[in-house]
Write an enzyme that holds these catalytic residues in place. Structure first.
Site, PDB file in Angstrom:
ATOM      1  N   ASP A 176       0.869  -1.173   0.000  1.00 12.68           N
ATOM      2  CA  ASP A 176       0.000   0.000   0.000  1.00 12.68           C
ATOM      3  C   ASP A 176       0.908   1.225   0.000  1.00 12.68           C
ATOM      4  OD1 ASP A 176      -3.207   0.494   0.941  1.00 12.68           O
ATOM      5  OD2 ASP A 176      -1.854   2.191   1.201  1.00 12.68           O
ATOM      6  N   ALA A 237     -11.052  -3.629  -8.170  1.00 10.07           N
ATOM      7  CA  ALA A 237     -10.788  -2.227  -7.859  1.00 10.07           C
ATOM      8  C   ALA A 237     -11.294  -1.323  -8.987  1.00 10.07           C
ATOM      9  CB  ALA A 237      -9.294  -2.027  -7.611  1.00 10.07           C
ATOM     10  N   ARG A 238     -10.442  -1.074  -9.972  1.00  9.46           N
ATOM     11  CA  ARG A 238     -10.806  -0.296 -11.150  1.00  9.46           C
ATOM     12  C   ARG A 238     -10.086  -0.887 -12.354  1.00  9.46           C
ATOM     13  NH1 ARG A 238     -14.487   1.209  -8.667  1.00  9.46           N
ATOM     14  NH2 ARG A 238     -15.351   3.323  -8.443  1.00  9.46           N
ATOM     15  N   GLU A 267     -16.136   0.274 -19.647  1.00  8.67           N
ATOM     16  CA  GLU A 267     -17.337  -0.344 -19.080  1.00  8.67           C
ATOM     17  C   GLU A 267     -18.593   0.227 -19.726  1.00  8.67           C
ATOM     18  OE1 GLU A 267     -17.298  -0.237 -14.806  1.00  8.67           O
ATOM     19  OE2 GLU A 267     -15.556  -1.561 -14.696  1.00  8.67           O
ATOM     20  N   HIS A 286     -18.841  -5.487 -12.912  1.00  6.49           N
ATOM     21  CA  HIS A 286     -18.664  -4.476 -11.859  1.00  6.49           C
ATOM     22  C   HIS A 286     -19.748  -4.612 -10.781  1.00  6.49           C
ATOM     23  CE1 HIS A 286     -16.868  -0.209 -11.095  1.00  6.49           C
ATOM     24  NE2 HIS A 286     -17.171  -0.820  -9.953  1.00  6.49           N
ATOM     25  N   ALA A 289     -19.814  -4.401  -5.259  1.00  3.87           N
ATOM     26  CA  ALA A 289     -20.688  -3.880  -4.204  1.00  3.87           C
ATOM     27  C   ALA A 289     -22.150  -4.147  -4.525  1.00  3.87           C
ATOM     28  CB  ALA A 289     -20.452  -2.387  -4.024  1.00  3.87           C
TER      29      ALA A 289
END
Length: 333
Positions: A176, A237-238, A267, A286, A289
């Site tokens: 990180d 993540a992305r 996307e 995606h 969530a």
């Protein structure tokens, strides 16, 4: 005085719209951008008090016309679709909802790891087609216990993922931009390493970082070549963090064993994306969530933040340089 107006920018289904309206506080009206024609949009933008969105691309075209909106509330974490410099220019605080989606994304990460390790999509397809491949795939199927799980990104989502992976018996290492607090490391017996060390030592790599200029294209040909041949990569993540062309070549040539991809450079991706042709790729749209539970947490946090501002307080979880809500400029009553 009439109800305050919240403008929601993303497309909704009827079921999703009902959930949004169920979370809306009393004293507020919720308007839906995609239910309006261009004239209605031009009329409503200067009138609304709050802007609310999930993934809608938002910049000067919106901020410059929302003359009386107090701030912009993002549902979720990533803000790469929001022009933060434009928000700064027009005096909009932009808030997200940190932590609210961590469980959903973490569970999808673990699901992808297990499905890749046990070749679940392949087993489902071949069994239903009449094949009984009871023994064929055992030499290349694995368990999580005893493996090294390297997490790139160790914020809320990364730590929630590590918690679950650790419960399966994985050894946790991470990279990180900032080392985690000692209590977080000790709880998961996690070790802070360089990016190169995580790539070379891990059996499982999962990505949990935002898309920023410094993370765009972070995982490319050179990084993939550092990974073990039996390693798997999970990106929740992305999409722009992983160079898809390089990933395709690494997977096709079996330089790495597999990938779970929930986020894409474009996307939605093109239907002829070559990654879709690979048996060792699990692809999802995606949905990290994408649970009712996450939605309830995210909307609760978002609307609580709007209520906070309506009571005269500063918004929480601001991600840009403007910290105070804007003052209403003109009356539209």
């Amino acid at each position: 005085m009439g109800n305050k107006k919240i403008l929601y920018f993303d497309r909704t289904t009827e079921e999703f719209k009902a959930i949004l309206l169920g979370h809306k506080p009393s004293g507020f009206d919720l308007y839906f951008w995609h239910e309006m024609d261009d004239n209605e949009r031009e009329r409503i933008l200067p009138e609304v008090d709050y802007l609310l969105a999930a993934t809608h691309k938002t910049g000067e075209e919106i901020f410059s016309k929302a003359a009386n909106a107090k701030f912009f509330q993002k549902t979720g974490i990533g803000v790469d679709h929001i022009d933060l410099s434009s928000a700064d220019t027009y005096g909009f605080p932009v808030s997200n909802t940190p932590g609210a989606n961590a469980t959903g994304v973490a569970e999808l990460t673990i699901l992808m790891i297990l499905a890749l390790y046990r070749k679940l999509p392949l087993m489902n397809r071949t069994t239903k087609s009449g094949k009984w491949e009871m023994w064929e795939h055992r030499p290349t199927s694995f368990e999580v216990e005893g493996k090294t799980h390297g997490l790139i990104g160790f914020g809320n989502i990364g730590r929630q993922t590590a918690k679950r992976s650790h419960a399966f018996g994985a050894n946790i290492i991470y990279y990180d931009a900032f080392q985690a607090a000692s209590e977080h490391e000790e709880a998961l017996d996690a070790k802070f390493l360089s990016l190169e060390e995580v790539l070379t030592q891990s059996d499982i790599i999962s990505l949990h970082i935002p898309l920023l200029p410094e993370t765009k294209g972070l995982i490319g040909k050179q990084e993939l070549e550092l990974m073990k041949q039996h390693a798997i990569l999970v990106n929740v993540a992305r999409g722009g963090i992983v160079q898809e062309d390089a990933l395709y070549q690494a997977l096709k040539e079996r330089k790495i064993a597999g990938a779970g991809i929930d986020v894409w450079e474009q996307e939605p991706p093109q239907v002829n994306n070559p990654l879709f042709d690979l048996e060792n790729v699990i692809a999802t749209p995606h949905i990290g969530a994408g649970t009712r539970d996450t939605l309830n947490r995210v909307l609760k946090t978002a609307f609580q933040n709007i209520l906070r501002v309506e009571k005269g307080q500063s918004p929480e979880f601001v991600v840009n340089n403007v910290k105070q809500p804007r003052e209403r400029k003109v009356s539209t009553e």
